[in-house]
Design a protein around this motif. Structure first.
Motif, PDB file in Angstrom:
ATOM      1  N   ALA A 193      46.543  33.322  42.642  1.00 16.45           N
ATOM      2  CA  ALA A 193      46.629  34.155  44.027  1.00 16.45           C
ATOM      3  C   ALA A 193      46.247  35.529  43.862  1.00 16.45           C
ATOM      4  N   ALA A 194      46.121  36.034  42.705  1.00 20.34           N
ATOM      5  CA  ALA A 194      45.989  37.708  42.481  1.00 20.34           C
ATOM      6  C   ALA A 194      44.116  37.523  42.574  1.00 20.34           C
ATOM      7  N   ARG A 195      43.652  36.341  42.145  1.00 17.39           N
ATOM      8  CA  ARG A 195      42.152  36.339  42.085  1.00 17.39           C
ATOM      9  C   ARG A 195      41.688  36.303  43.618  1.00 17.39           C
ATOM     10  N   ILE A 196      42.182  35.388  44.530  1.00 16.11           N
ATOM     11  CA  ILE A 196      41.965  35.377  45.678  1.00 16.11           C
ATOM     12  C   ILE A 196      41.979  36.668  46.523  1.00 16.11           C
ATOM     13  N   ALA A 197      43.210  37.290  46.233  1.00 16.58           N
ATOM     14  CA  ALA A 197      43.569  38.528  47.024  1.00 16.58           C
ATOM     15  C   ALA A 197      42.593  39.609  46.443  1.00 16.58           C
ATOM     16  N   ALA A 198      42.019  39.579  45.158  1.00 14.04           N
ATOM     17  CA  ALA A 198      40.926  40.552  44.883  1.00 14.04           C
ATOM     18  C   ALA A 198      39.694  40.658  45.366  1.00 14.04           C
ATOM     19  N   VAL A 199      39.239  39.336  46.294  1.00 20.51           N
ATOM     20  CA  VAL A 199      37.987  39.296  46.723  1.00 20.51           C
ATOM     21  C   VAL A 199      38.145  39.494  48.277  1.00 20.51           C
ATOM     22  N   LEU A 200      39.288  39.965  48.841  1.00 24.02           N
ATOM     23  CA  LEU A 200      39.641  39.902  50.125  1.00 24.02           C
ATOM     24  C   LEU A 200      38.644  41.210  50.976  1.00 24.02           C
ATOM     25  N   PRO A 201      38.642  42.404  50.258  1.00 21.35           N
ATOM     26  CA  PRO A 201      37.962  43.317  50.779  1.00 21.35           C
ATOM     27  C   PRO A 201      36.441  43.104  51.006  1.00 21.35           C
ATOM     28  N   LEU A 202      35.833  42.333  49.951  1.00 21.99           N
ATOM     29  CA  LEU A 202      34.355  41.768  50.071  1.00 21.99           C
ATOM     30  C   LEU A 202      34.171  40.496  49.749  1.00 21.99           C
ATOM     31  N   PRO A 203      34.654  39.455  50.845  1.00 21.06           N
ATOM     32  CA  PRO A 203      34.519  38.217  50.456  1.00 21.06           C
ATOM     33  C   PRO A 203      33.370  37.336  50.077  1.00 21.06           C
ATOM     34  N   LYS A 204      32.255  38.173  50.735  1.00 24.67           N
ATOM     35  CA  LYS A 204      30.918  37.621  50.470  1.00 24.67           C
ATOM     36  C   LYS A 204      30.156  38.203  49.438  1.00 24.67           C
ATOM     37  N   GLU A 205      30.765  39.170  48.493  1.00 20.99           N
ATOM     38  CA  GLU A 205      30.030  39.709  47.379  1.00 20.99           C
ATOM     39  C   GLU A 205      30.676  39.549  46.257  1.00 20.99           C
ATOM     40  N   ARG A 206      32.090  39.276  46.255  1.00 23.25           N
ATOM     41  CA  ARG A 206      32.961  39.025  45.010  1.00 23.25           C
ATOM     42  C   ARG A 206      32.982  37.447  44.782  1.00 23.25           C
ATOM     43  N   GLU A 207      33.348  37.139  43.544  1.00 28.48           N
ATOM     44  CA  GLU A 207      33.700  35.802  43.035  1.00 28.48           C
ATOM     45  C   GLU A 207      34.867  35.575  42.788  1.00 28.48           C
ATOM     46  N   VAL A 208      35.686  34.387  43.185  1.00 28.45           N
ATOM     47  CA  VAL A 208      37.050  34.016  42.721  1.00 28.45           C
ATOM     48  C   VAL A 208      36.709  33.535  41.093  1.00 28.45           C
TER      49      VAL A 208
END
Length: 240
Positions: A193-208
């Motif tokens: 859950a934390a890894r998904i939450a970590a990409v929320l600000p930049l979902p197109k640039e960050r990898e889960v």
């Protein structure tokens, strides 16, 4: 003769000037917007959001799967509160301290950062478009007030977790959980859950999956705070 004198003294009504007509037009448009916006929020208090402007403008194929909040693991709720809006249950839609902090950071230059709450992000994601500008910000504030008043915190969280972009062309945590872990959002661990939450600000640039650098550190930090959010009931407004 008397009637003629009365009629002669009666002034004719002056035609409405262009400024007055413009004022009436603006008033009608404002009234229509207020009615439509309130109606939208009332309807979506009960009806799943079918599509958003962000999804419609996405150049990629869109994957989404509306999921009621009671079928999403509590760790996912705690993770987004930890990562995105620690005062979610305490504010009325706006976190003035976070907004001021973001303003001060942005004055120093570099990448522009926002101080938006989950409520503001939900208002933007559901009813508006991405990007900045005073008009969009003003509309976002109005819709934020409406959803805080009409929906309440639990519904705001449910909608947020279903419309937030969790990856390229992927919307909502259920679609994200299926994409990255091959499981339902109901069965996510705190770390997942934390890894998904970590990409929320930049979902197109960050990898889960396979995240490194800041995203990995940020995800680990969120995972450590998940239990704190639950133990201190910082998600209490969602589950009361």
């Amino acid at each position: 003769m008397i009637e003629e004198l009365k009629n002669a003294r009666r002034p004719e009504a002056a035609p409405a000037g262009p400024l007055r007509r413009f004022g009436w037009l603006v008033a009608k448009l404002v009234a229509a917007f207020l009615f439509i916006s309130v109606a939208q929020v009332v309807i979506f208090k009960f009806v799943p959001i079918p599509f958003t402007l962000t999804m419609a403008m996405d150049e990629h194929s869109v994957t989404k799967d509306w999921t009621p909040l009671d079928r999403i693991d509590r760790d996912m709720v705690a993770a987004v509160i930890s990562g995105e809006d620690g005062k979610f249950c305490l504010h009325n839609g706006f976190d003035s301290a976070a907004i001021m902090q973001a303003f001060k950071r942005n004055q120093q230059g570099g990448r522009i950062r926002g101080g938006s709450t989950i409520s503001q992000q939900t208002a933007k994601n559901v009813f508006l478009w991405q990007g900045g500008g005073y008009v969009r910000k003003g509309l976002e504030a109005w819709y934020t007030v409406l959803i805080e008043t009409i929906w309440g915190k639990r519904r705001i969280m449910e909608v947020y977790l279903n419309v937030a972009e969790t990856g390229i062309g992927t919307y909502g945590v259920e679609a994200g959980a299926q994409r990255y872990y091959g499981k339902s959002a109901r069965k996510l661990s705190a770390v997942e859950a934390a890894r998904i939450a970590a990409v929320l600000p930049l979902p197109k640039e960050r990898e889960v999956n396979g995240a490194g650098g800041f995203t990995r550190r940020h995800g680990n930090s969120i995972a450590r705070r998940v239990s704190v959010v639950k133990n201190e009931a910082l998600d209490g407004c969602v589950y009361r």
